[in-house]
Write a protein that holds these residues in place. Structure first.
Motif, PDB file in Angstrom:
ATOM      1  N   ARG A   1       0.829  -1.208   0.000  1.00 44.29           N
ATOM      2  CA  ARG A   1       0.000   0.000   0.000  1.00 44.29           C
ATOM      3  C   ARG A   1       0.863   1.257   0.000  1.00 44.29           C
ATOM      4  O   ARG A   1       0.552   2.233  -0.689  1.00 44.29           O
ATOM      5  CB  ARG A   1      -0.920  -0.003   1.222  1.00 44.29           C
ATOM      6  N   ASP A  49       2.303   1.751  -3.394  1.00 45.19           N
ATOM      7  CA  ASP A  49       1.258   2.231  -4.299  1.00 45.19           C
ATOM      8  C   ASP A  49       0.998   3.715  -4.066  1.00 45.19           C
ATOM      9  O   ASP A  49       0.816   4.484  -5.023  1.00 45.19           O
ATOM     10  CB  ASP A  49      -0.019   1.415  -4.075  1.00 45.19           C
ATOM     11  N   ARG A  99       1.396   6.579  -6.897  1.00 44.90           N
ATOM     12  CA  ARG A  99       0.284   7.451  -7.291  1.00 44.90           C
ATOM     13  C   ARG A  99       0.631   8.918  -7.090  1.00 44.90           C
ATOM     14  O   ARG A  99       0.191   9.786  -7.845  1.00 44.90           O
ATOM     15  CB  ARG A  99      -0.983   7.088  -6.512  1.00 44.90           C
ATOM     16  N   ARG A 112       3.516   2.062 -11.884  1.00 43.71           N
ATOM     17  CA  ARG A 112       2.227   2.211 -11.210  1.00 43.71           C
ATOM     18  C   ARG A 112       1.491   0.864 -11.105  1.00 43.71           C
ATOM     19  O   ARG A 112       0.623   0.682 -10.258  1.00 43.71           O
ATOM     20  CB  ARG A 112       1.354   3.216 -11.970  1.00 43.71           C
ATOM     21  N   GLN A 157       0.053  -2.511  -7.453  1.00 44.14           N
ATOM     22  CA  GLN A 157      -1.319  -2.959  -7.675  1.00 44.14           C
ATOM     23  C   GLN A 157      -1.359  -4.472  -7.875  1.00 44.14           C
ATOM     24  O   GLN A 157      -2.277  -5.160  -7.400  1.00 44.14           O
ATOM     25  CB  GLN A 157      -1.909  -2.259  -8.901  1.00 44.14           C
ATOM     26  N   PHE A 196      -7.896  -4.389  -8.401  1.00 44.24           N
ATOM     27  CA  PHE A 196      -6.460  -4.118  -8.447  1.00 44.24           C
ATOM     28  C   PHE A 196      -5.873  -4.580  -9.786  1.00 44.24           C
ATOM     29  O   PHE A 196      -5.022  -3.909 -10.367  1.00 44.24           O
ATOM     30  CB  PHE A 196      -5.739  -4.820  -7.295  1.00 44.24           C
ATOM     31  N   ARG A 248      -6.628  -2.084 -12.590  1.00 48.49           N
ATOM     32  CA  ARG A 248      -5.768  -0.903 -12.496  1.00 48.49           C
ATOM     33  C   ARG A 248      -4.352  -1.227 -12.966  1.00 48.49           C
ATOM     34  O   ARG A 248      -3.712  -0.426 -13.660  1.00 48.49           O
ATOM     35  CB  ARG A 248      -5.732  -0.393 -11.060  1.00 48.49           C
ATOM     36  N   ALA A 249      -3.844  -2.391 -12.560  1.00 49.59           N
ATOM     37  CA  ALA A 249      -2.497  -2.788 -12.974  1.00 49.59           C
ATOM     38  C   ALA A 249      -2.409  -2.891 -14.497  1.00 49.59           C
ATOM     39  O   ALA A 249      -1.459  -2.387 -15.112  1.00 49.59           O
ATOM     40  CB  ALA A 249      -2.122  -4.119 -12.322  1.00 49.59           C
TER      41      ALA A 249
END
Length: 202
Positions: free
Chosen positions: A61, A64, A68, A78, A82, A101, A104-105
């Protein structure tokens, strides 16, 4: 959030003026965030291997959050944290979270090939003057071969990202190869390999 605040949750990763690696990275033009992100993911992967899922999740986290906050949306790094969060969510049976997740990855990974073409490749440290001269004389061929090799890692990582929620083992090994593949130089090849390899081997 500033790096001062961030350092409170990761004091051993943050570095200091006595941190030779951080000084070398900064001298090469890296931001603090570049190396802190890498270190957070190294620790997260070691936590995963040690079966300390709570610490792994916290470090994924944090990585990440750094990505971000400091990396462009087109930066393939990025995607890396994820992916780790997706693997953790799947481990806990949280398939919906894992799929979010994963999406997003994959979104951040879609332009990874473009980053390879634009990579800055710095000279490697060579064990002999002979090898250094070879690299200088054949720089274009060396760079082309290195880009092709990293493209192979990028393709494998794309395979893994597409299989994050399949329930089966990952099709490729990632973190197990990081220590052997990590460049000693602080350039774009190291960033790209980190994006490819700082993913847990599930």
């Amino acid at each position: 959030m500033s790096f001062t605040t961030m350092s409170m949750f990761a004091p051993h990763i943050w570095g200091s003026e006595r941190d030779a690696e951080m000084r070398a990275a900064r001298a090469a033009g890296w931001r603090r965030a570049d190396l802190i992100w890498e270190r957070l993911l190294e620790v997260a992967n070691r936590d995963w291997l040690a079966n300390d899922r709570g610490r792994a999740r916290r470090h994924f986290r944090q990585a990440d959050f750094v990505a971000r906050l400091f990396f462009a949306a087109t930066d393939p790094r990025r995607a890396t944290a994820q992916a780790g969060l997706a693997i953790l969510a799947r481990h806990y049976g949280q398939l919906g979270r894992a799929e979010r997740f994963q999406r997003r990855a994959l979104l951040h990974w879609q332009n990874a090939a473009d980053n390879i073409a634009a990579m800055e490749i710095r000279p490697r440290t060579r064990s002999s003057l002979f090898h250094l001269r070879l690299e200088v004389l054949h720089r274009d061929r060396f760079h082309d071969n290195l880009r092709r090799r990293i493209q192979g890692f990028t393709t494998e990582t794309g395979d893994t990202l597409r299989n994050l929620t399949s329930g089966g083992p990952a099709p490729h090994r990632h973190f197990a190869r990081w220590r052997g593949e990590r460049p000693a130089v602080f350039d774009d090849t190291r960033k790209m390999l980190a994006a490819c390899l700082l993913i847990p081997d599930s």
